[in-house]
Scaffold this motif. Sequence first.
Motif, PDB file in Angstrom:
ATOM      1  N   GLY A  95      12.176  11.685 -10.822  1.00  9.17           N
ATOM      2  CA  GLY A  95      12.062  12.461  -9.605  1.00  9.17           C
ATOM      3  C   GLY A  95      12.964  11.911  -8.521  1.00  9.17           C
ATOM      4  O   GLY A  95      13.466  10.792  -8.602  1.00  9.17           O
ATOM      5  N   THR A  96      13.188  12.690  -7.514  1.00 10.61           N
ATOM      6  CA  THR A  96      14.001  12.265  -6.390  1.00 10.61           C
ATOM      7  C   THR A  96      13.207  11.297  -5.530  1.00 10.61           C
ATOM      8  O   THR A  96      12.069  11.592  -5.169  1.00 10.61           O
ATOM      9  CB  THR A  96      14.399  13.487  -5.543  1.00 10.61           C
ATOM     10  OG1 THR A  96      15.036  14.427  -6.393  1.00 10.61           O
ATOM     11  CG2 THR A  96      15.316  13.091  -4.419  1.00 10.61           C
ATOM     12  N   PRO A  97      13.779  10.137  -5.224  1.00 13.82           N
ATOM     13  CA  PRO A  97      13.044   9.198  -4.368  1.00 13.82           C
ATOM     14  C   PRO A  97      12.735   9.821  -3.009  1.00 13.82           C
ATOM     15  O   PRO A  97      13.552  10.548  -2.463  1.00 13.82           O
ATOM     16  CB  PRO A  97      14.012   8.019  -4.211  1.00 13.82           C
ATOM     17  CG  PRO A  97      15.011   8.169  -5.288  1.00 13.82           C
ATOM     18  CD  PRO A  97      15.074   9.621  -5.619  1.00 13.82           C
ATOM     19  N   SER A  98      11.585   9.542  -2.502  1.00 16.16           N
ATOM     20  CA  SER A  98      11.199  10.059  -1.199  1.00 16.16           C
ATOM     21  C   SER A  98      10.966   8.903  -0.244  1.00 16.16           C
ATOM     22  O   SER A  98      11.019   7.734  -0.632  1.00 16.16           O
ATOM     23  CB  SER A  98       9.932  10.900  -1.313  1.00 16.16           C
ATOM     24  OG  SER A  98       8.845  10.068  -1.627  1.00 16.16           O
ATOM     25  N   ALA A  99      10.691   9.229   0.982  1.00 13.30           N
ATOM     26  CA  ALA A  99      10.432   8.195   1.976  1.00 13.30           C
ATOM     27  C   ALA A  99       9.181   7.396   1.629  1.00 13.30           C
ATOM     28  O   ALA A  99       9.057   6.237   2.001  1.00 13.30           O
ATOM     29  CB  ALA A  99      10.288   8.819   3.351  1.00 13.30           C
ATOM     30  N   ASP A 100       8.272   8.019   0.855  1.00 15.57           N
ATOM     31  CA  ASP A 100       7.035   7.326   0.486  1.00 15.57           C
ATOM     32  C   ASP A 100       7.268   6.243  -0.562  1.00 15.57           C
ATOM     33  O   ASP A 100       6.397   5.441  -0.816  1.00 15.57           O
ATOM     34  CB  ASP A 100       6.005   8.319  -0.040  1.00 15.57           C
ATOM     35  CG  ASP A 100       5.489   9.215   1.062  1.00 15.57           C
ATOM     36  OD1 ASP A 100       5.605   8.828   2.244  1.00 15.57           O
ATOM     37  OD2 ASP A 100       4.973  10.287   0.735  1.00 15.57           O
ATOM     38  N   ASP A 101       8.434   6.282  -1.222  1.00 15.78           N
ATOM     39  CA  ASP A 101       8.686   5.315  -2.277  1.00 15.78           C
ATOM     40  C   ASP A 101       8.860   3.911  -1.725  1.00 15.78           C
ATOM     41  O   ASP A 101       8.681   2.948  -2.436  1.00 15.78           O
ATOM     42  CB  ASP A 101       9.912   5.716  -3.095  1.00 15.78           C
ATOM     43  CG  ASP A 101       9.642   6.958  -3.917  1.00 15.78           C
ATOM     44  OD1 ASP A 101       8.454   7.276  -4.126  1.00 15.78           O
ATOM     45  OD2 ASP A 101      10.610   7.605  -4.329  1.00 15.78           O
ATOM     46  N   GLY A 102       9.232   3.786  -0.473  1.00 15.37           N
ATOM     47  CA  GLY A 102       9.302   2.492   0.178  1.00 15.37           C
ATOM     48  C   GLY A 102      10.427   1.622  -0.336  1.00 15.37           C
ATOM     49  O   GLY A 102      11.427   2.092  -0.849  1.00 15.37           O
ATOM     50  N   ASP A 103      10.234   0.342  -0.202  1.00 15.41           N
ATOM     51  CA  ASP A 103      11.232  -0.653  -0.551  1.00 15.41           C
ATOM     52  C   ASP A 103      11.129  -0.994  -2.031  1.00 15.41           C
ATOM     53  O   ASP A 103      10.117  -1.533  -2.476  1.00 15.41           O
ATOM     54  CB  ASP A 103      10.965  -1.897   0.314  1.00 15.41           C
ATOM     55  CG  ASP A 103      11.965  -2.999   0.093  1.00 15.41           C
ATOM     56  OD1 ASP A 103      12.838  -2.857  -0.770  1.00 15.41           O
ATOM     57  OD2 ASP A 103      11.866  -4.014   0.808  1.00 15.41           O
ATOM     58  N   PRO A 104      12.190  -0.725  -2.822  1.00 12.75           N
ATOM     59  CA  PRO A 104      12.103  -1.002  -4.255  1.00 12.75           C
ATOM     60  C   PRO A 104      11.962  -2.490  -4.564  1.00 12.75           C
ATOM     61  O   PRO A 104      11.318  -2.854  -5.543  1.00 12.75           O
ATOM     62  CB  PRO A 104      13.402  -0.437  -4.821  1.00 12.75           C
ATOM     63  CG  PRO A 104      14.271  -0.123  -3.678  1.00 12.75           C
ATOM     64  CD  PRO A 104      13.435  -0.078  -2.448  1.00 12.75           C
ATOM     65  N   GLU A 105      12.542  -3.356  -3.736  1.00 10.93           N
ATOM     66  CA  GLU A 105      12.409  -4.793  -3.972  1.00 10.93           C
ATOM     67  C   GLU A 105      10.961  -5.235  -3.761  1.00 10.93           C
ATOM     68  O   GLU A 105      10.426  -6.032  -4.524  1.00 10.93           O
ATOM     69  CB  GLU A 105      13.343  -5.561  -3.041  1.00 10.93           C
ATOM     70  CG  GLU A 105      13.340  -7.049  -3.345  1.00 10.93           C
ATOM     71  CD  GLU A 105      14.267  -7.840  -2.434  1.00 10.93           C
ATOM     72  OE1 GLU A 105      15.053  -7.229  -1.706  1.00 10.93           O
ATOM     73  OE2 GLU A 105      14.168  -9.072  -2.464  1.00 10.93           O
ATOM     74  N   LEU A 106      10.337  -4.677  -2.722  1.00  9.95           N
ATOM     75  CA  LEU A 106       8.931  -4.999  -2.478  1.00  9.95           C
ATOM     76  C   LEU A 106       8.064  -4.457  -3.616  1.00  9.95           C
ATOM     77  O   LEU A 106       7.154  -5.150  -4.089  1.00  9.95           O
ATOM     78  CB  LEU A 106       8.468  -4.425  -1.140  1.00  9.95           C
ATOM     79  CG  LEU A 106       7.011  -4.663  -0.788  1.00  9.95           C
ATOM     80  CD1 LEU A 106       6.699  -6.159  -0.722  1.00  9.95           C
ATOM     81  CD2 LEU A 106       6.664  -3.989   0.524  1.00  9.95           C
ATOM     82  N   ALA A 107       8.372  -3.250  -4.080  1.00 10.44           N
ATOM     83  CA  ALA A 107       7.603  -2.676  -5.191  1.00 10.44           C
ATOM     84  C   ALA A 107       7.731  -3.546  -6.436  1.00 10.44           C
ATOM     85  O   ALA A 107       6.760  -3.782  -7.149  1.00 10.44           O
ATOM     86  CB  ALA A 107       8.073  -1.252  -5.474  1.00 10.44           C
TER      87      ALA A 107
END
Length: 169
Positions: A95-107
């Motif tokens: 899916g297309t990343p959204s603003a809710d996806d946040g910081d990928p490094e933090l995830a």
Amino acid sequence: MKVDERDQEFAGFVGEHRGRMLHTARLLTAGDAHLAEDLVQTALTKLYVSWAAFRRAGSPDAYVRRALFNALLDEKRRVWRRFERPFAEVPDQPGTPSADDGDPELARALGELPPRMRAAIVFRFVHDMDVADTARALGCSVGTVKSQTARALEKLRAGLDTFQEVGVN
């Protein structure tokens, strides 16, 4: 309470709280949107079944967070997860990343924490809950929350490059 009345009340609850539940579930799953959707669906199903108990709960928000955390633990205990193998190329399109996806490094860093540590961090610092409320949500003692939070923060500090840069300044 009649079934229609209960259904309408539940539907209103879902409309009002589903977005916040999904945000919490995404953090608990370290950004796995599909697993987060599953957790929310599982938690909502259990809430619907025990709607009377939910209505009697002193803190509905705590009840929902506990339901999400229990759904996460149940999901992590499933046998098929132990045998799941990741593939380098996924056949369907992401899916297309959204603003809710946040910081990928933090995830990624959150994903490396065990579920209980991750939940302690999310409840304490995202939901701004105190230690006692977090302990109730996780079903453990205050001391366990403190130790899990301290260990989780230590692992996050070690795992986040940007966190280390901020700490130097």
